[in-house]
Scaffold this motif. Structure first.
Motif, PDB file in Angstrom:
ATOM      1  N   UNK A  59       0.826  -1.207   0.000  1.00 48.20           N
ATOM      2  CA  UNK A  59       0.000   0.000   0.000  1.00 48.20           C
ATOM      3  C   UNK A  59       0.862   1.259   0.000  1.00 48.20           C
ATOM      4  N   UNK A  60       1.918   1.279   0.808  1.00 44.32           N
ATOM      5  CA  UNK A  60       2.810   2.444   0.841  1.00 44.32           C
ATOM      6  C   UNK A  60       3.489   2.659  -0.500  1.00 44.32           C
ATOM      7  N   UNK A  61       4.033   1.602  -1.085  1.00 42.95           N
ATOM      8  CA  UNK A  61       4.711   1.721  -2.380  1.00 42.95           C
ATOM      9  C   UNK A  61       3.740   2.160  -3.472  1.00 42.95           C
ATOM     10  N   UNK A  62       2.526   1.632  -3.438  1.00 46.22           N
ATOM     11  CA  UNK A  62       1.516   2.020  -4.422  1.00 46.22           C
ATOM     12  C   UNK A  62       1.168   3.489  -4.266  1.00 46.22           C
ATOM     13  N   UNK A  63       0.985   3.931  -3.048  1.00 44.69           N
ATOM     14  CA  UNK A  63       0.657   5.327  -2.774  1.00 44.69           C
ATOM     15  C   UNK A  63       1.746   6.263  -3.302  1.00 44.69           C
ATOM     16  N   UNK A  64       2.979   5.850  -3.188  1.00 47.12           N
ATOM     17  CA  UNK A  64       4.089   6.664  -3.689  1.00 47.12           C
ATOM     18  C   UNK A  64       4.153   6.636  -5.216  1.00 47.12           C
ATOM     19  N   UNK A  65       3.943   5.475  -5.810  1.00 45.57           N
ATOM     20  CA  UNK A  65       4.148   5.327  -7.250  1.00 45.57           C
ATOM     21  C   UNK A  65       2.987   5.799  -8.120  1.00 45.57           C
ATOM     22  N   UNK A  66       1.776   5.866  -7.594  1.00 47.32           N
ATOM     23  CA  UNK A  66       0.638   6.291  -8.412  1.00 47.32           C
ATOM     24  C   UNK A  66       0.881   7.658  -9.069  1.00 47.32           C
ATOM     25  N   UNK A  67       1.319   8.681  -8.327  1.00 41.95           N
ATOM     26  CA  UNK A  67       1.548   9.970  -9.002  1.00 41.95           C
ATOM     27  C   UNK A  67       2.613   9.904 -10.110  1.00 41.95           C
ATOM     28  N   UNK A  68       3.587   9.031  -9.946  1.00 37.08           N
ATOM     29  CA  UNK A  68       4.633   8.915 -10.960  1.00 37.08           C
ATOM     30  C   UNK A  68       4.120   8.250 -12.235  1.00 37.08           C
ATOM     31  N   UNK A  69       3.024   7.529 -12.147  1.00 40.89           N
ATOM     32  CA  UNK A  69       2.430   6.912 -13.329  1.00 40.89           C
ATOM     33  C   UNK A  69       1.466   7.827 -14.073  1.00 40.89           C
ATOM     34  N   UNK A  70       1.064   8.922 -13.454  1.00 42.71           N
ATOM     35  CA  UNK A  70       0.083   9.819 -14.065  1.00 42.71           C
ATOM     36  C   UNK A  70       0.531  10.467 -15.379  1.00 42.71           C
ATOM     37  N   UNK A  71       1.821  10.725 -15.604  1.00 44.92           N
ATOM     38  CA  UNK A  71       2.207  11.293 -16.900  1.00 44.92           C
ATOM     39  C   UNK A  71       1.794  10.441 -18.101  1.00 44.92           C
ATOM     40  N   UNK A  72       1.513   9.158 -17.880  1.00 43.08           N
ATOM     41  CA  UNK A  72       1.037   8.306 -18.968  1.00 43.08           C
ATOM     42  C   UNK A  72      -0.202   8.903 -19.641  1.00 43.08           C
ATOM     43  N   UNK A 100       9.405   8.841 -15.379  1.00 42.13           N
ATOM     44  CA  UNK A 100       9.150   9.314 -14.014  1.00 42.13           C
ATOM     45  C   UNK A 100       9.278   8.182 -12.996  1.00 42.13           C
ATOM     46  N   UNK A 101       8.766   7.016 -13.329  1.00 47.69           N
ATOM     47  CA  UNK A 101       8.883   5.872 -12.414  1.00 47.69           C
ATOM     48  C   UNK A 101      10.339   5.429 -12.321  1.00 47.69           C
ATOM     49  N   UNK A 102      11.014   5.402 -13.466  1.00 45.27           N
ATOM     50  CA  UNK A 102      12.437   5.038 -13.469  1.00 45.27           C
ATOM     51  C   UNK A 102      13.269   5.997 -12.643  1.00 45.27           C
ATOM     52  N   UNK A 103      12.964   7.300 -12.731  1.00 41.72           N
ATOM     53  CA  UNK A 103      13.695   8.300 -11.932  1.00 41.72           C
ATOM     54  C   UNK A 103      13.470   8.053 -10.449  1.00 41.72           C
ATOM     55  N   UNK A 104      12.234   7.682 -10.079  1.00 43.36           N
ATOM     56  CA  UNK A 104      11.949   7.378  -8.681  1.00 43.36           C
ATOM     57  C   UNK A 104      12.774   6.190  -8.195  1.00 43.36           C
ATOM     58  N   UNK A 105      12.805   5.134  -9.016  1.00 43.22           N
ATOM     59  CA  UNK A 105      13.579   3.953  -8.619  1.00 43.22           C
ATOM     60  C   UNK A 105      15.076   4.256  -8.567  1.00 43.22           C
ATOM     61  N   UNK A 106      15.532   5.116  -9.439  1.00 49.96           N
ATOM     62  CA  UNK A 106      16.968   5.422  -9.496  1.00 49.96           C
ATOM     63  C   UNK A 106      17.381   6.396  -8.388  1.00 49.96           C
ATOM     64  N   UNK A 107      16.576   7.445  -8.184  1.00 51.38           N
ATOM     65  CA  UNK A 107      16.982   8.510  -7.286  1.00 51.38           C
ATOM     66  C   UNK A 107      16.191   8.583  -5.978  1.00 51.38           C
ATOM     67  N   UNK A 108      15.117   7.819  -5.877  1.00 51.73           N
ATOM     68  CA  UNK A 108      14.305   7.828  -4.662  1.00 51.73           C
ATOM     69  C   UNK A 108      15.001   7.097  -3.522  1.00 51.73           C
ATOM     70  N   UNK A 109      14.369   7.125  -2.366  1.00 53.39           N
ATOM     71  CA  UNK A 109      14.987   6.480  -1.198  1.00 53.39           C
ATOM     72  C   UNK A 109      15.094   4.968  -1.344  1.00 53.39           C
TER      73      UNK A 109
END
Length: 109
Positions: A59-72, A100-109
């Protein structure tokens, strides 16, 4: 058997959204924005493992990643103004979301 049931439920949701959206786009969008897949995934995960820690993490990961998928959705939403047809808009949306998702995985916590 449970795997087949889960696949059929997921397929039914996808087909329902596609059929509904061709008749009433606003209602199709409403159903699409409901977290139906998330609800199904959490329910199926719970019934399989009863692991609240895993569900909480998901749930936490989904909550974080949903906004990063919106540019689709952006190229599809403005396709009538840009003159892009479906596949170029779709492809551009996939690229934008992947970036955007790739940037999160690369540069996120």
């Amino acid at each position: 058997m449970w795997l087949i049931v889960k696949a059929l439920i997921s397929a039914a949701v996808i087909v329902a959204v596609a059929e509904l959206s061709s008749r009433t786009p606003r209602l199709g969008a409403l159903v699409l924005t409901l977290p139906i897949i998330s609800i199904l995934a959490f329910t199926m995960s719970w019934s399989k493992d009863h692991d609240m820690l895993a569900i909480s993490r998901l749930a936490r990961e989904t909550l974080i990643l949903v906004p990063f998928g919106l540019p689709f959705f952006v190229p599809l939403a403005i396709s009538t103004k840009t003159g892009l047809s479906f596949w170029p808009s779709f492809g551009l949306g996939v690229v934008m979301a992947a970036l955007t998702i790739g940037a999160w995985f690369r540069f996120g916590p």
